[in-house]
Design a protein around this motif. Structure first.
Motif, PDB file in Angstrom:
ATOM      1  N   ASP A  19      25.119  12.127   9.159  1.00 48.69           N
ATOM      2  CA  ASP A  19      24.992  13.510   8.700  1.00 48.69           C
ATOM      3  C   ASP A  19      25.623  14.467   9.711  1.00 48.69           C
ATOM      4  O   ASP A  19      26.292  15.438   9.339  1.00 48.69           O
ATOM      5  CB  ASP A  19      23.523  13.886   8.502  1.00 48.69           C
ATOM      6  CG  ASP A  19      22.899  13.221   7.286  1.00 48.69           C
ATOM      7  OD1 ASP A  19      23.655  12.723   6.418  1.00 48.69           O
ATOM      8  OD2 ASP A  19      21.647  13.183   7.213  1.00 48.69           O
ATOM      9  N   ALA A  20      25.406  14.192  11.014  1.00 49.45           N
ATOM     10  CA  ALA A  20      25.982  15.038  12.057  1.00 49.45           C
ATOM     11  C   ALA A  20      27.506  14.936  12.062  1.00 49.45           C
ATOM     12  O   ALA A  20      28.209  15.931  12.276  1.00 49.45           O
ATOM     13  CB  ALA A  20      25.419  14.640  13.422  1.00 49.45           C
ATOM     14  N   VAL A  21      28.016  13.737  11.815  1.00 47.20           N
ATOM     15  CA  VAL A  21      29.466  13.540  11.736  1.00 47.20           C
ATOM     16  C   VAL A  21      30.036  14.311  10.546  1.00 47.20           C
ATOM     17  O   VAL A  21      31.087  14.952  10.635  1.00 47.20           O
ATOM     18  CB  VAL A  21      29.797  12.034  11.628  1.00 47.20           C
ATOM     19  CG1 VAL A  21      31.266  11.824  11.245  1.00 47.20           C
ATOM     20  CG2 VAL A  21      29.471  11.324  12.933  1.00 47.20           C
ATOM     21  N   GLU A  22      29.339  14.260   9.428  1.00 49.14           N
ATOM     22  CA  GLU A  22      29.787  14.989   8.233  1.00 49.14           C
ATOM     23  C   GLU A  22      29.881  16.482   8.520  1.00 49.14           C
ATOM     24  O   GLU A  22      30.871  17.142   8.182  1.00 49.14           O
ATOM     25  CB  GLU A  22      28.819  14.732   7.085  1.00 49.14           C
ATOM     26  CG  GLU A  22      29.219  15.412   5.777  1.00 49.14           C
ATOM     27  CD  GLU A  22      28.276  15.046   4.645  1.00 49.14           C
ATOM     28  OE1 GLU A  22      28.765  14.701   3.549  1.00 49.14           O
ATOM     29  OE2 GLU A  22      27.049  15.106   4.863  1.00 49.14           O
ATOM     30  N   ALA A  23      28.863  17.022   9.192  1.00 48.20           N
ATOM     31  CA  ALA A  23      28.860  18.445   9.502  1.00 48.20           C
ATOM     32  C   ALA A  23      29.962  18.814  10.487  1.00 48.20           C
ATOM     33  O   ALA A  23      30.625  19.851  10.347  1.00 48.20           O
ATOM     34  CB  ALA A  23      27.493  18.852  10.063  1.00 48.20           C
ATOM     35  N   ALA A  24      30.181  17.967  11.488  1.00 47.96           N
ATOM     36  CA  ALA A  24      31.165  18.272  12.527  1.00 47.96           C
ATOM     37  C   ALA A  24      32.598  18.153  12.033  1.00 47.96           C
ATOM     38  O   ALA A  24      33.474  18.908  12.465  1.00 47.96           O
ATOM     39  CB  ALA A  24      30.950  17.348  13.731  1.00 47.96           C
ATOM     40  N   THR A  25      32.849  17.207  11.151  1.00 53.28           N
ATOM     41  CA  THR A  25      34.210  16.990  10.662  1.00 53.28           C
ATOM     42  C   THR A  25      34.557  17.879   9.481  1.00 53.28           C
ATOM     43  O   THR A  25      35.741  18.105   9.186  1.00 53.28           O
ATOM     44  CB  THR A  25      34.408  15.524  10.238  1.00 53.28           C
ATOM     45  OG1 THR A  25      33.468  15.191   9.207  1.00 53.28           O
ATOM     46  CG2 THR A  25      34.248  14.588  11.421  1.00 53.28           C
ATOM     47  N   GLY A  26      33.550  18.360   8.762  1.00 58.07           N
ATOM     48  CA  GLY A  26      33.823  19.119   7.549  1.00 58.07           C
ATOM     49  C   GLY A  26      34.230  18.237   6.392  1.00 58.07           C
ATOM     50  O   GLY A  26      34.715  18.725   5.367  1.00 58.07           O
ATOM     51  N   LEU A  49      19.400   9.846  17.514  1.00 59.64           N
ATOM     52  CA  LEU A  49      19.500   9.975  16.064  1.00 59.64           C
ATOM     53  C   LEU A  49      19.453   8.599  15.415  1.00 59.64           C
ATOM     54  O   LEU A  49      19.957   7.627  15.965  1.00 59.64           O
ATOM     55  CB  LEU A  49      20.811  10.662  15.689  1.00 59.64           C
ATOM     56  CG  LEU A  49      20.995  12.118  16.125  1.00 59.64           C
ATOM     57  CD1 LEU A  49      22.376  12.602  15.732  1.00 59.64           C
ATOM     58  CD2 LEU A  49      19.922  13.004  15.530  1.00 59.64           C
ATOM     59  N   SER A  50      18.859   8.557  14.231  1.00 58.43           N
ATOM     60  CA  SER A  50      18.975   7.343  13.414  1.00 58.43           C
ATOM     61  C   SER A  50      20.408   7.253  12.928  1.00 58.43           C
ATOM     62  O   SER A  50      21.173   8.236  12.969  1.00 58.43           O
ATOM     63  CB  SER A  50      18.014   7.413  12.225  1.00 58.43           C
ATOM     64  OG  SER A  50      18.410   8.455  11.344  1.00 58.43           O
TER      65      SER A  50
END
Length: 359
Positions: free
Chosen positions: A269-276, A262-263
């Protein structure tokens, strides 16, 4: 005749993050008994971990230290005439490590383990390096690259580079060797389990330490296309276990990296989705970001200024040798976005896991 009870494998880096998992795999495939070199300060933890892994004599613990010419083994060195294979994982992995300590462990320590392996006349030397021997190489870095005139982010990278040069020199001189270069190792892709919180975990912990409605992270101007190459521990251990038992992998280098990482923005973005959490990324100059991280660290926040250098890291990693070698094994690096949830869940459930400088 070599007795079954004599150690055949010698391993450094136990009871560390990768060392423990690899030891389990070696015993599962019948490579024991395994002699493990353990620093005195970790001996109690090593005893506990060894008891969890095996309830027999397949794990032999020896107090020692790779920074000493005889590995600190003293008279115990006579126990290793039966050793045919050495796995060298011990290193200092702290990005902010001081130069002298990094030199003593990563460079001189590796030289001492090489000397030990040659004195035993081993059939195989298995060495865990890092993709970040690349330093700040500007371009695609493969298994064929090493000394490219690159600059380094820190003493960790520089000393791991110098250590691999020593290993490759001995390999060229006839020591049967396989070199593994993991990228940034995180927890298990299924369970999220890890033994340390460093590297990308500073991003996760900073987000989780802030309100879910608005968590602020800094990004570096011009780093949109930069990649953060992370790999889960299970992939790294699976790959080493598979490659280390094959004769056709002798005298080869394998980069254990994500071929499609991932860039930095995509990872956030993935962290945002995983953490809520709602994550706001603010572009801030690098020098200012490092000062901010230092201030946060001084105030007890999970921050490390040395990690900032990886937000605009210019190197891209490719692993053609690894992909060819693992093509028929079913072993491949899972996409980072597929296991970020597992990393976050484990972090939330186990907030007190320590960040260890040694593995």
């Amino acid at each position: 005749m070599v007795l079954v009870s004599e150690p055949r494998v010698f391993l450094t880096g136990f009871p560390g993050f990768l060392g423990s998992a690899l030891l389990e795999r070696l015993l599962d495939r019948g490579d024991g008994p395994v002699a493990c070199l353990v620093q005195p300060r970790y001996y109690g933890r090593a005893e506990q971990r060894a008891a969890e892994i095996a309830d027999d004599a397949s794990i032999r613990l020896y107090e020692g230290d790779i920074t000493e010419p005889d590995l600190g083994l003293g008279d115990a060195v006579d126990d290793f005439g039966s050793v045919t294979e050495v796995y060298h994982l011990a290193a200092v992995y702290d990005l902010a490590v001081e130069a002298e300590f990094a030199e003593s462990v990563n460079v001189r320590g590796t030289e001492h383990v090489l000397d030990f392996a040659e004195s035993c006349g081993v059939d195989r030397f298995q060495y865990v390096s890092t993709c970040y021997v690349s330093g700040r190489y500007d371009g695609v870095f493969t298994e064929q690259h090493l000394a490219e005139g690159q600059a380094f982010n820190n003493h960790y990278e520089r000393t791991k580079f110098e250590a691999e040069r020593l290993v490759q020199q001995r390999m060229d001189e006839g020591l049967p060797t396989t070199i593994y270069r993991p990228a940034i190792v995180v927890g298990d892709s299924e369970t999220g389990e890890t033994g340390k919180y460093d590297g990308p975990y500073y991003i996760l912990r900073l987000v989780l330490a802030q309100p879910a409605a608005c968590s602020v992270l800094t990004t570096l101007p011009g780093s949109t296309d930069c990649e953060l190459n992370v790999v889960p521990r299970d992939f790294v251990v699976d790959a080493i276990a598979a490659l280390s038992r094959r004769d056709d992998t002798v005298d080869e280098v394998y980069q254990l990296c994500d071929p499609a990482p991932l860039s930095v923005p995509a990872l956030l973005d993935a962290v945002e989705a995983a953490t809520g959490h709602r994550v706001i990324s603010l572009p801030v100059p690098k020098s200012v970001t490092k000062r901010l991280m230092a201030t946060l660290a001084d105030r007890g926040w999970p921050a490390e200024p040395a990690t900032v250098d990886y937000l605009d890291h210019p190197t891209r990693y490719a692993c053609p040798n690894t992909r060819r070698a693992l093509a028929d094994t079913g072993i491949e690096c899972p996409p980072a976005a597929s296991y970020v949830d597992a990393l976050v869940d484990f972090l939330r459930e186990h907030p007190d896991v320590r960040s260890e400088a040694m593995s």
